[in-house]
Design an enzyme around this catalytic site. Structure first.
Site, short mmCIF file in Angstrom:
data_model
loop_
_atom_site.label_atom_id
_atom_site.label_comp_id
_atom_site.label_asym_id
_atom_site.label_seq_id
_atom_site.Cartn_x
_atom_site.Cartn_y
_atom_site.Cartn_z
N HIS A 13 0.77 -1.03 -0.27
CA HIS A 13 -0.07 -0.21 0.01
C HIS A 13 0.45 1.19 -0.48
O HIS A 13 2.39 1.26 -0.09
CB HIS A 13 -0.72 0.25 1.48
N CYS A 23 6.04 6.32 4.15
CA CYS A 23 4.94 5.89 4.03
C CYS A 23 3.67 6.18 3.26
O CYS A 23 3.02 6.01 2.15
CB CYS A 23 3.75 5.59 5.75
N HIS A 28 5.07 0.62 -0.68
CA HIS A 28 5.92 -0.88 0.40
C HIS A 28 4.53 -2.02 0.98
O HIS A 28 3.89 -1.47 0.39
CB HIS A 28 6.39 -0.15 1.82
N HIS A 30 3.68 -5.07 3.61
CA HIS A 30 3.59 -5.26 5.25
C HIS A 30 3.21 -6.63 5.49
O HIS A 30 2.15 -7.04 4.87
CB HIS A 30 3.38 -4.70 6.36
N HIS A 68 -1.43 -11.27 -1.03
CA HIS A 68 -0.28 -10.58 -1.98
C HIS A 68 -1.02 -9.65 -2.71
O HIS A 68 -1.11 -10.58 -4.55
CB HIS A 68 0.08 -12.44 -2.80
N GLU A 136 0.46 -4.21 12.04
CA GLU A 136 0.65 -3.87 10.65
C GLU A 136 2.35 -4.73 10.49
O GLU A 136 2.77 -4.97 9.24
CB GLU A 136 0.72 -2.16 10.34
ZN LIG Z 1 2.95 1.20 5.28
#
Ligand SMILES: [Zn+2]
Length: 193
Positions: A13, A23, A28, A30, A68, A136
């Site tokens: 995201h 961010c 990137h 998680h 994914h 997260e």
């Molecule tokens: Zn993030």
């Protein structure tokens, strides 16, 4: 009594407008962990609040939809959305930004809707979704309670504004899973899992 079941998924995201430069400006990912907490003052025929095995059906499938995949905020830059949809066959579009806070709200309303539509067959009684925790990172999580999930201040989560890509729908046991939730169809728990 409260029980909790954990699920995992890997997701990418961008969280626009947040304070952290990495961010808000870079795609990137998680390794998320999601905890569903259910509450009841009663036990079923197996002396459980709600058999964990039953959560491995539709609930797991809903959460696994995000695995994914890239999660997109519908109000993000149109060119970015278009590029993501073109290059990633697994994507989810949400009416809210994919922060941990909003993920916990989105999972709450989805799982809550599913629970309301599900007929239990093993004596489960007054089982309600207490809250949803979305980890997260190893150190940061958000927990949504009922009031948070349906808070207009935090943004209305309208199912009509949630899109699971075709590749995600194809992976479901029933490709119409989300359509059935939106149409408020009944789900009957299997007698045995
Ligand atoms: Zn993030």
């Amino acid at each position: 009594m409260i029980i909790r079941k954990m699920f995992k998924f890997e997701n990418a995201h961008i969280v626009r407008n947040c304070s952290t430069q990495r961010c808000r400006a870079s795609l990137h990912g998680h390794s998320y962990r999601v905890e569903l907490l259910f509450e009841s003052n009663f036990l079923d025929h197996g002396q459980m609040v709600y058999d964990f095995g039953l959560m491995k059906q539709n609930m797991k499938e809903i959460i696994d939809s995000f695995d994914h995949a890239v999660t997109l905020w519908c109000d993000d830059d149109a060119a970015y959305l278009e590029a993501m949809m073109r290059h990633s066959e697994r994507y989810v579009i949400l009416p809210v930004s994919p922060s941990a806070e909003q993920f916990s709200r989105v999972f709450f309303v989805l799982i809550d809707a599913l629970m309301h539509l599900t007929t239990c067959v093993n004596g489960e009684k007054e089982v309600t979704l207490h809250s949803v925790i979305v980890h997260e990172t190893a150190t940061g999580y958000a927990q949504a309670f009922r009031d948070d999930a349906y808070s207009e201040v935090m943004g209305i989560i309208d199912f009509e504004q949630i899109t699971f890509s075709k590749a995600i729908q194809k992976d479901w046991n029933d490709p119409n899973l989300f359509e059935k939730i939106k149409a408020k169809k009944e789900f009957v728990n299997p007698k045995k899992v």
